[in-house]
Design an enzyme around this catalytic site. Structure first.
Site, mmCIF file in Angstrom:
data_model
loop_
_atom_site.group_PDB
_atom_site.id
_atom_site.type_symbol
_atom_site.label_atom_id
_atom_site.label_comp_id
_atom_site.label_asym_id
_atom_site.label_seq_id
_atom_site.Cartn_x
_atom_site.Cartn_y
_atom_site.Cartn_z
ATOM 1 N N HIS A 198 139.406 104.640 89.093
ATOM 2 C CA HIS A 198 138.078 104.067 89.690
ATOM 3 C C HIS A 198 136.901 105.550 89.344
ATOM 4 O O HIS A 198 135.848 105.860 90.268
ATOM 5 C CB HIS A 198 137.434 104.170 91.240
ATOM 6 C CG HIS A 198 138.543 102.760 91.914
ATOM 7 N ND1 HIS A 198 139.424 103.419 92.269
ATOM 8 C CD2 HIS A 198 137.861 102.212 92.219
ATOM 9 C CE1 HIS A 198 139.876 102.677 93.028
ATOM 10 N NE2 HIS A 198 139.005 101.195 92.305
ATOM 11 N N GLU A 204 137.437 90.306 83.382
ATOM 12 C CA GLU A 204 136.565 90.538 82.544
ATOM 13 C C GLU A 204 135.786 90.574 81.292
ATOM 14 O O GLU A 204 135.254 90.490 80.637
ATOM 15 C CB GLU A 204 136.556 92.170 82.609
ATOM 16 C CG GLU A 204 136.564 93.287 84.024
ATOM 17 C CD GLU A 204 137.741 92.855 84.957
ATOM 18 O OE1 GLU A 204 138.930 92.092 85.150
ATOM 19 O OE2 GLU A 204 137.634 93.467 85.756
#
Ligand SMILES: Cc1ncc(C[n+]2csc(CCOP(=O)(O)OP(=O)(O)O)c2C)c(N)n1
Ligand SMILES: [Mg+2]
Lengths: 421, 354
Positions: free
Chosen positions: B146, B77
């Site tokens: 999540h 990322e």
């Protein structure tokens, strides 16, 4: 001195336009995978250096492939760990039990008993062999695909299922996504959903053991795709600089969800080769060869225990099924790719070896399989009696506010009251 | 929801026909429109290329626009965001996907120290017209990795714009505005709303967006300006400040307890539409702030301070915050954690008593 150049503007001007390269796998759905150009060294071909060999003197190991089991099921060459039959059978059983467990839990998710599941099908040897080499005092820092470590250490299947179901007996108290186990007493570090984070932690654990003058080592696992994360590079640097007693396992199962290994830089160079730049010894191993994984792990463990520092092991394997229950691999790779994978299946290969030794038969294989399936089924019934995600017992809601800190502060106490429990 | 379209003939022309879409389709359409309009736009992120993204937001875009307009990224990322910054500084308009907001942290340094400050530290010499899209929020049994709502970690950064849509129309219009913004923007997409609105009752079946009345999204180009809130429900008794999934929960909660609440859908947290907030709270005299994120130092704290600063003499009750608890998001206790209609309703009743 070379003759002076003409004006730099003129000479440095690009003569043609650049173009951006985006790597793509060789085969996509609708095509037939063809691995005939893959270079696979014969079993027994790769030399085994002494455990105290300097990293710079064994670089070729990062580009080879340690293989013990040949096509005929015979164990050959310097890496043959020469395991006794009991150990071999134990290894076979550990892999088969992992597979049977995975199959059941996958189905349980499909039946709505939990939210999510991840299988390790096709790569069972990676965890099963390592668990049999390392001791319980050695801490393992797994990803979500090393359930085989717990299974090989005889961690109760029921407990694992309780976790997957987030039920009333879930040792993680319903806090974690399924498969994110933890068991300190079994040398199994709590699994994170964030990729790669466990790697530097494993190095730190190993450094702590060295600092304390203990004799424990650490082992960590990371997927091929996740080697792209910065944490991987942090871990490699620290492992090398502090000569930490740690084994860094890269599980190259070719895929990271829909991205092929080339997306993590695995096309032109091996993953093991990353060790070379860090001056770490690096072994590249046939990950579907139980004996090869066992031998490589033994080599690395002995090296770490001798205070010679870290080893990188690339396990070359194949993710035979979808990434998780949320995935559909037929959308991005040929459906027959796994069947065509030239390094075969770890269970089949170890079975064949035992048969070739005259210690095993197809009938014994089948009856062991039936036994293990029954074991899993019995554990399943017991676990389901403790509840599943949406039915039956759950952990106490009260516990939701515990373990955020050592002691609950006023905010959490107030919030718990606000929830009315 | 079409009211925002400028009624000029040209704009209507560009926006084209409006059709029902879910939020994934409208985001996909926004990306498609921008790839078509601007060759400097390109998309990358984990699994977004051939596969089309784990939530399918980029489905078909690689095939339609070419391999180098929408492609996969290594799982890093920091690399995704850092390289997007470089591209943006060069003059492209990269749109990157971070697969889950929970996985944005390895790229956080590139956002905080770099993307957000490059304009300032170079005195405008370099700019970063980069857009980060990322699904956030709970309600899908995703467990602690999540489900998070980390928006306050971004609104706290001077130089970042932070946007959160609550419906397909806004998701596309805000996305296009973000892409066209010369500043870096992070868009948190409420993943629980991808397929249909969610009012906080988990056992109710999801009504797909396509069946929601009035949910029409133009197929072409249009924008929803950054920094403009929307009145999602008009009301007289109390103002509810909400964004993302909680907009729908707020409306349902007010209706469940019979409070005539005005629900302000902030749409963009930075820049923030303080005028709309102020006008609403001054009108109703009461304010409840709701978000899914943990309470302490959440964006509700900022909103509460602003309402106090701007509307103190109009307040008839203390400001209330209904939020996620100060714990990680627990897998099994999704609905005890989620600030659902029961808790929002109770807060509404409390402020109405005062
Ligand atoms: C920091 C972070 N980024 C992204 C993800 C989403 N994600 C989960 S698994 C996965 C693929 C990992 O592939 P690999 O490392 O090869 O391991 P494998 O699944 O093949 O075992 C991705 C992208 C994540 N969990 N964490
Ligand atoms: Mg992988």
């Amino acid at each position: 001195m070379a003759s002076p150049r003409t004006a730099p503007d003129a000479t440095l001007k690009n003569s043609r336009s650049l173009s951006l390269r985006i790597p793509e796998p060789r085969f996509r759905p609708g095509e037939t995978a063809d691995f005939s150009s893959m270079e696979i060294p014969e079993a027994g071909e790769t030399p085994r250096p002494a455990v105290d060999t300097a990293a710079k003197d064994m670089r070729e190991l990062a580009y080879g492939l340690i293989r013990v089991l040949g096509k005929d099921g015979r164990a050959v060459g310097p890496w043959d760990p020469k395991l006794d039959v009991t150990t071999l059978k134990r290894g076979l059983r550990n892999m088969m039990l992992t597979r049977a467990y995975d199959d059941r839990m996958y189905r349980a998710q499909r039946q709505g008993k939990t939210s999510f599941y991840m299988k390790s099908t096709g790569e069972e040897a990676v965890a099963a062999a390592a668990a049999m080499v390392l001791t319980r005092e050695d801490m393992c820092f797994p990803t979500y695909r090393q359930q085989g470590l717990l299974i090989a250490r005889d961690y109760p299947l029921v407990e694992m299922m309780n976790q997957v179901y987030s039920n009333g007996k879930d040792p993680m108290k319903g806090r974690q996504l399924p498969v994110m186990y933890s068991s300190k007493k079994d040398g199994f570090f709590t699994i994170s959903g964030n990729l790669g984070t466990q790697l530097p932690q494993a190095v730190g654990w190993a450094m702590a053991s060295a600092y304390k003058g203990d004799d424990k080592i650490a082992a960590a696992w990371i997927g091929d795709g996740s080697t792209a994360e910065g944490d991987f590079h942090a871990a490699m640097t620290f492992a090398s600089v502090y000569r930490a007693p740690v084994i860094i396992n890269i599980v190259n199962n070719q895929w990271a969800i829909s991205s092929f290994h080339g997306m993590a830089g695995g096309e032109g160079a091996t993953f093991a080769a990353r060790g070379v730049g860090f001056n770490l010894p690096a072994l590249r191993v046939d990950g579907n060869d139980f004996l090869a994984v066992h031998a490589a792990t033994e080599w690395a463990a002995e090296r770490a225990r001798s205070n010679l520092g870290a080893t990188v092991i690339e396990h070359y394997t194949y993710r035979a099924e979808g990434h998780s229950t949320s995935d559909d691999p037929s959308r991005y790779r040929p459906t027959d790719e796994g069947k065509l994978w030239p390094l075969g299946d770890p269970v089949e290969r170890l079975k064949q070896h035992l048969i070739q030794l005259g210690e095993w038969s197809e009938e014994q294989q089948q009856s062991l399989h039936a036994d293990l399936v029954e074991q899993v089924r019995a554990a399943g019934r017991e676990a389901e009696a403790n509840g599943t995600l949406h039915a039956g017992d759950r952990p106490s809601v009260k516990t939701m506010f515990e373990d955020v800190y050592e002691d609950m502060d006023w905010r959490l106490i107030k919030q718990r009251q606000e929830l009315g429990i | 929801m079409n009211a925002q379209i400028e009624k000029t003939a040209a704009a209507a022309d560009e926006a084209g026909k409006s059709i029902p879409m879910n939020m994934i389709q409208s985001i996909n359409s926004g990306l498609d429109v921008m790839l078509g309009r601007d060759p400097n736009c390109l998309i990358f992120g984990e699994d977004v290329g051939y596969f089309g993204g784990v939530f399918r937001a980029t489905e078909g875009l690689q095939k339609k626009h070419g391999l180098n307009r929408c492609f996969d990224a290594p799982i890093n990322e920091c690399g995704i965001i850092g390289s997007a910054i470089g591209m943006a500084a060069y003059g492209l308009r990269p749109i990157v996907e971070i697969q889950f907001a929970d996985y944005i942290y390895p790229g956080y340094d590139q956002i905080v120290s770099e993307a957000a400050r490059i304009r300032y530290r170079s005195a405008g010499d370099f700019t970063v017209p980069m857009t980060i899209r990322t699904p956030y929020g709970g309600g899908i049994f995703g467990g602690q990795t999540h489900s998070q709502s980390p928006e306050a970690l971004f609104t706290h950064i001077a130089g970042m714009k932070t946007v959160i849509p609550s419906n397909p129309y806004d998701a596309k219009g805000l996305l296009i505005a973000a892409i066209e913004s010369d500043d870096p923007v992070v868009i948190f997409e409420p993943k629980r709303l991808y397929n249909g609105p969610f009012d906080g009752y988990p056992d109710k079946p999801v009504t797909p967006w396509q069946k929601v009345e009035g949910n029409l999204v133009p197929e072409g180009y249009y924008t929803v300006p950054l920094g403009k809130a929307r009145i999602a429900r008009e009301g007289a008794d109390c103002t509810i400040l909400a964004y993302g999934t909680m907009v729908h929960v707020a409306i349902a909660s007010a209706e469940a307890v019979g409070v005539d609440a005005e629900v302000v859908d902030l749409r963009s947290l930075a820049p923030l539409d303080i005028e709309t907030i102020e006008a609403s709270v001054k009108k109703t005299g009461r304010c409840v702030i709701v978000h899914e994120a943990t309470r302490t130092s959440g964006f509700g704290a900022e909103l509460s301070a602003l309402v106090q600063e701007h509307c103190f003499y109009h307040l008839e009750a203390p400001i209330e915050r209904v939020t996620g608890w100060d714990t990680p998001y627990p897998h099994a206790f999704e609905w005890e954690y989620f600030p659902g209609p029961k808790r929002v309703g109770a807060a509404l009743k409390r402020v109405m008593e005062d």
